[in-house]
Design a protein around this motif. Structure first.
Motif, mmCIF file in Angstrom:
data_model
loop_
_atom_site.group_PDB
_atom_site.id
_atom_site.type_symbol
_atom_site.label_atom_id
_atom_site.label_comp_id
_atom_site.label_asym_id
_atom_site.label_seq_id
_atom_site.Cartn_x
_atom_site.Cartn_y
_atom_site.Cartn_z
ATOM 1 N N ARG A 228 0.831 -1.208 0.000
ATOM 2 C CA ARG A 228 0.000 0.000 0.000
ATOM 3 C C ARG A 228 0.865 1.256 0.000
ATOM 4 N NH1 ARG A 228 -3.178 -1.426 -2.564
ATOM 5 N NH2 ARG A 228 -4.499 0.392 -2.109
ATOM 6 N N ARG A 229 2.089 1.122 0.486
ATOM 7 C CA ARG A 229 2.986 2.288 0.535
ATOM 8 C C ARG A 229 4.330 1.911 -0.111
ATOM 9 N NH1 ARG A 229 1.376 1.485 5.530
ATOM 10 N NH2 ARG A 229 3.507 1.112 6.292
ATOM 11 N N PRO A 230 4.312 1.551 -1.380
ATOM 12 C CA PRO A 230 5.551 1.157 -2.040
ATOM 13 C C PRO A 230 6.369 2.378 -2.469
ATOM 14 C CG PRO A 230 3.748 1.009 -3.590
ATOM 15 C CD PRO A 230 3.137 1.405 -2.266
ATOM 16 N N LEU A 231 7.651 2.161 -2.623
ATOM 17 C CA LEU A 231 8.566 3.201 -3.084
ATOM 18 C C LEU A 231 9.568 2.557 -4.031
ATOM 19 C CD1 LEU A 231 9.735 6.145 -2.765
ATOM 20 C CD2 LEU A 231 11.219 5.178 -0.984
ATOM 21 N N ILE A 232 9.875 3.240 -5.128
ATOM 22 C CA ILE A 232 10.907 2.789 -6.057
ATOM 23 C C ILE A 232 12.086 3.742 -5.949
ATOM 24 C CG2 ILE A 232 11.514 2.311 -8.452
ATOM 25 C CD1 ILE A 232 8.592 1.733 -9.023
ATOM 26 N N VAL A 233 13.290 3.178 -5.835
ATOM 27 C CA VAL A 233 14.524 3.966 -5.799
ATOM 28 C C VAL A 233 15.386 3.512 -6.973
ATOM 29 C CG1 VAL A 233 16.590 4.574 -4.494
ATOM 30 C CG2 VAL A 233 14.418 4.199 -3.290
ATOM 31 N N CYS A 234 15.633 4.430 -7.904
ATOM 32 C CA CYS A 234 16.405 4.100 -9.102
ATOM 33 C C CYS A 234 17.756 4.805 -9.022
ATOM 34 C CB CYS A 234 15.651 4.531 -10.358
ATOM 35 S SG CYS A 234 16.344 3.853 -11.886
ATOM 36 N N GLY A 235 18.816 4.015 -8.892
ATOM 37 C CA GLY A 235 20.158 4.556 -8.768
ATOM 38 C C GLY A 235 20.856 4.669 -10.112
ATOM 39 N N PRO A 236 22.125 5.068 -10.113
ATOM 40 C CA PRO A 236 22.869 5.206 -11.368
ATOM 41 C C PRO A 236 22.905 3.896 -12.140
ATOM 42 C CG PRO A 236 24.097 6.177 -9.540
ATOM 43 C CD PRO A 236 22.950 5.429 -8.937
ATOM 44 N N ASN A 237 22.781 3.983 -13.439
ATOM 45 C CA ASN A 237 22.901 2.815 -14.312
ATOM 46 C C ASN A 237 23.247 3.315 -15.699
ATOM 47 O OD1 ASN A 237 20.292 2.779 -16.112
ATOM 48 N ND2 ASN A 237 19.611 3.316 -14.037
ATOM 49 N N LEU A 257 8.682 7.831 -6.835
ATOM 50 C CA LEU A 257 9.950 7.370 -7.379
ATOM 51 C C LEU A 257 11.065 8.334 -6.977
ATOM 52 C CD1 LEU A 257 11.799 5.778 -9.401
ATOM 53 C CD2 LEU A 257 10.858 7.240 -11.211
ATOM 54 N N ILE A 258 12.110 7.802 -6.357
ATOM 55 C CA ILE A 258 13.326 8.574 -6.102
ATOM 56 C C ILE A 258 14.331 8.187 -7.179
ATOM 57 C CG2 ILE A 258 15.238 8.998 -4.523
ATOM 58 C CD1 ILE A 258 13.380 8.382 -2.208
ATOM 59 N N ALA A 259 14.763 9.167 -7.967
ATOM 60 C CA ALA A 259 15.597 8.873 -9.124
ATOM 61 C C ALA A 259 16.897 9.669 -9.060
ATOM 62 C CB ALA A 259 14.850 9.190 -10.424
ATOM 63 N N ASP A 260 18.005 8.965 -9.037
ATOM 64 C CA ASP A 260 19.325 9.586 -9.087
ATOM 65 C C ASP A 260 19.479 10.342 -10.410
ATOM 66 O OD1 ASP A 260 22.207 9.159 -7.652
ATOM 67 O OD2 ASP A 260 22.459 9.290 -9.839
ATOM 68 N N PRO A 261 20.298 11.405 -10.442
ATOM 69 C CA PRO A 261 20.505 12.110 -11.712
ATOM 70 C C PRO A 261 21.025 11.214 -12.834
ATOM 71 C CG PRO A 261 21.367 13.417 -9.895
ATOM 72 C CD PRO A 261 20.984 12.086 -9.324
ATOM 73 N N LEU A 262 21.737 10.146 -12.494
ATOM 74 C CA LEU A 262 22.294 9.252 -13.506
ATOM 75 C C LEU A 262 21.451 7.994 -13.691
ATOM 76 C CD1 LEU A 262 26.086 9.494 -12.549
ATOM 77 C CD2 LEU A 262 24.806 10.852 -14.219
ATOM 78 N N ARG A 302 22.635 0.998 -9.184
ATOM 79 C CA ARG A 302 23.589 1.017 -8.093
ATOM 80 C C ARG A 302 23.091 1.911 -6.957
ATOM 81 N NH1 ARG A 302 26.403 1.913 -12.579
ATOM 82 N NH2 ARG A 302 27.074 4.006 -11.972
ATOM 83 N N ALA A 303 23.849 1.944 -5.868
ATOM 84 C CA ALA A 303 23.458 2.742 -4.705
ATOM 85 C C ALA A 303 23.332 4.209 -5.096
ATOM 86 C CB ALA A 303 24.482 2.578 -3.593
ATOM 87 N N PRO A 304 22.338 4.912 -4.569
ATOM 88 C CA PRO A 304 22.135 6.319 -4.935
ATOM 89 C C PRO A 304 23.313 7.195 -4.530
ATOM 90 C CG PRO A 304 20.215 5.427 -3.781
ATOM 91 C CD PRO A 304 21.302 4.422 -3.639
ATOM 92 N N THR A 305 23.472 8.302 -5.237
ATOM 93 C CA THR A 305 24.481 9.295 -4.895
ATOM 94 C C THR A 305 24.168 9.944 -3.553
ATOM 95 O OG1 THR A 305 24.967 9.766 -7.224
ATOM 96 C CG2 THR A 305 25.520 11.480 -5.619
ATOM 97 N N SER A 306 22.895 10.190 -3.289
ATOM 98 C CA SER A 306 22.469 10.946 -2.112
ATOM 99 C C SER A 306 22.709 10.176 -0.810
ATOM 100 C CB SER A 306 20.976 11.289 -2.227
ATOM 101 O OG SER A 306 20.485 11.795 -1.007
ATOM 102 N N ALA A 307 23.474 10.784 0.094
ATOM 103 C CA ALA A 307 23.675 10.178 1.415
ATOM 104 C C ALA A 307 22.372 10.168 2.199
ATOM 105 C CB ALA A 307 24.753 10.946 2.176
ATOM 106 N N ALA A 308 21.523 11.180 2.000
ATOM 107 C CA ALA A 308 20.245 11.230 2.713
ATOM 108 C C ALA A 308 19.341 10.079 2.285
ATOM 109 C CB ALA A 308 19.558 12.575 2.457
#
Length: 587
Positions: A228-237, A257-262, A302-308
């Motif tokens: 019900r509360r899903p989140l997608i995190v897309c890192g550099p690729n 969706l949290i999306a890294d700049p790359l 890959r792991a996101p750039t953002s430390a937060a």
């Protein structure tokens, strides 16, 4: 099929056959380092019309140029070096290619194996020179002018090709031994009559490098359907299709969706509505990160750039987390107990989007949007009215023409793009080297990306990054490349103000920040390229505009954005605090 001319000696036969095998598989760029031992390979490449050659004085620059080609095109470029330390200079690029999963071919010429361990000049042991970083390392024997020898060479080239473009893609090392004569002179009886410099087989650029694992789209759809509360995190690729597929899935399931700049999902159709581009700012507030509690996290790339964002993933380690990857690899350095979801990422995402995957709670989506919107509005006054590095990143993102290949340098530029550029439906093509994340070779990589893209490109880098690779401007700049370098000039390493060591001066300023006073205008003049100083967003917008077909600087040009380091840090800190406070009000 017409017969190819007979090779004058075994070295020429071997090199021409190897080069032909690469050309038939779609390799079209080759970076050439100066030297003698590599002469057979250079002669073969120079005679083959399928290759664009890029000569380099510095092999380190050549390696990173090839990385840029691979990052922009998805196809490996070949890098040719002579023996000895020339080959060792490729090590940084090989490491980055491995970590960033960029296809890359290192062709290191070598002296005969019998000279290893002796006092022979310019001879080192080049077997497995790059350790465990290549996907495959092959030490070729001395040329064998027989059909069986060419068959063995063909098998090695095929193995190298499949390894470079495999899953994951990455660097491959072919160590190529040659004994004299190295020049293409005729050696009587060296090559049997009728033996052509061509490898057996019929490889074409369309040959698949390998079989991808079956997609896991059904499993992903079931996971999303139960959340019900899903989140997608897309890192550099490095695959542009991943970003498009992630955005399509977010739109279908109505999931934040949290999306890294790359990632490929920050700039493109659907990003304005579904990508939470202020996540790096809002999630710095602990109470906001705690309140946005998911019941499923799906990670891609890959792991996101953002430390937060990484801290957010750690905070919610009790929520089910899945990492979608083409191979079953450990991708959980945050120790979140993430479970692998193995399958081709694009096929998996597309199938999940085409399946009944349910929809997220409307309140969950709207809460994310409210927080994201509030954080963005809070930093707008700073971006519009204050000249700091975040404004430089934002201005470039707003001003670049659609579809521009945009190389984003490491250190602060990629972090500022992450924090201060809004998601937009406009198609930009961000590129970067976030594997080992060094500043070495960034100028060369940007030049390589521009060469592969075949259209005007841009880069955002820092002053130390430029100076680290300044040779690429002075002697290793291939003609015909259109690249706009925007350099943030803050007289040193501004990123180190983020660290606790800043409170201890000395040694902070002289040995960590390392202030520099190099005149970049003089550097540009020495390189023979246009230079411009800017000190406002309006001036940068004007500078970023694509030059007309007859404009000065249609090739390489350098814009220097002058920023005072301490002022920048004060403005950046104030903008972040404003965003955090605004986000808090929405929870």
């Amino acid at each position: 099929m017409s017969r190819t001319p007979a090779a004058p000696n075994r070295n020429a036969l071997w090199a021409r056959a190897l080069v032909d095998g690469l050309g038939r598989r779609g390799v079209s760029h080759a970076c050439i380092g100066s030297g003698s031992r590599s002469a057979p390979l250079v002669e073969a490449l120079a005679a083959d019309h399928r290759f664009t050659l890029h000569p380099h004085v510095d092999e380190r620059s050549a390696g990173f140029f090839a990385l840029g080609v691979g990052a922009a095109s998805g196809r490996p470029a070949a890098v040719v070096t002579t023996s000895g330390t020339a080959a060792a200079n490729l090590f940084p690029a090989v490491v980055e290619a491995s970590r960033s999963e960029i296809p890359f071919l290192a062709l290191t010429a070598d002296r005969p194996a019998a000279l290893r361990g002796t006092d022979a000049n310019q001879t080192i042991d080049q077997r497995d020179l790059f350790g465990r970083y290549p996907r495959r390392s092959i030490d070729l024997a001395l040329p064998e002018p027989t059909a069986a020898g060419l068959a063995r060479l063909g098998a090695a080239v095929e193995a190298a090709w499949r390894a470079a473009l495999g899953s994951p893609a990455g660097p491959v090392h072919l160590n190529v031994q040659f004994a004299k004569p190295l020049e293409p002179v005729h050696v009587a009886g060296d090559v049997p009559p009728g033996l052509e410099p061509r490898l057996p087989g019929s490889a074409t650029p369309d040959d698949a490098p390998g079989t991808l694992p079956p997609d896991a789209g059904g499993e992903l759809a079931a996971l999303l359907q139960g959340a019900r509360r899903p989140l997608i995190v897309c890192g550099p690729n490095r695959r542009s299709g991943i970003g498009r597929a992630v955005l399509a899935l977010a739109r279908r399931v109505r999931v934040p969706l949290i999306a890294d700049p790359l990632s490929g999902a920050r700039f493109g159709s659907g990003a304005e509505r579904w990508t939470m581009s202020s996540a790096d700012l809002s999630l710095r507030a602990d109470d906001v990160a705690a309140a946005l509690r998911p019941d499923l996290i799906v990670r891609v790339g890959r792991a996101p750039t953002s430390a937060a964002v990484c801290r957010y993933l750690e905070r919610h380690a009790d929520a089910p987390q899945f990492v979608l990857d083409a191979t079953h690899r450990w991708r959980d350095h945050l120790a979140t107990s993430a479970r692998p979801l193995t399958g081709d990422p694009v096929a998996t995402l597309e199938r999940a989007a085409a399946t009944d995957s349910g929809e997220a709670e409307e309140a969950w989506v709207e809460r994310w949007r409210a927080v994201d919107r509030a954080a963005r509005l809070a930093v707008e006054p700073s971006l519009a009215g204050t000249w700091f590095e975040g404004a430089v990143a934002d201005t470039m993102a707003r001003s670049l023409p659609d579809g521009t290949p945009w190389f984003i340098g490491n250190s602060m530029p990629i972090r500022d793009v992450d924090a201060f550029t809004r998601a937009t439906d406009r198609p930009l093509r961000p590129l970067g080297l976030r594997g080992a994340s060094g500043i070495d070779g960034n100028v060369s990589a940007a030049l390589g990306a521009a060469a592969a893209a075949g259209r005007p490109a841009a880069a955002l880098i820092g002053d130390l990054t430029l100076l680290h690779d300044v040779g690429a401007l002075l002697v290793d700049r291939p003609p015909g490349i259109s690249l706009h370098l925007v350099v943030i000039q803050n007289r040193g390493g501004g990123i180190f103000h983020m660290l606790p060591i800043r409170e201890h001066d000395p040694p902070f300023t002289p040995y960590v920040v390392m202030p520099q006073s190099v005149d970049l205008g003089a550097v540009a003049a020495a390189a023979g390229i246009p230079h411009r100083l800017v000190s406002s967003a309006a001036e940068l917008r004007e500078a970023v505009k694509a030059p007309g077909p007859k404009a000065e600087g249609r090739g390489l040009r350098l814009t220097e954005a002058c920023i005072e380091r301490d002022h920048n840090w004060q403005q950046r800190t104030a903008a972040i605090e404003s965003a955090k406070e605004a986000a808090r009000r929405e929870i």
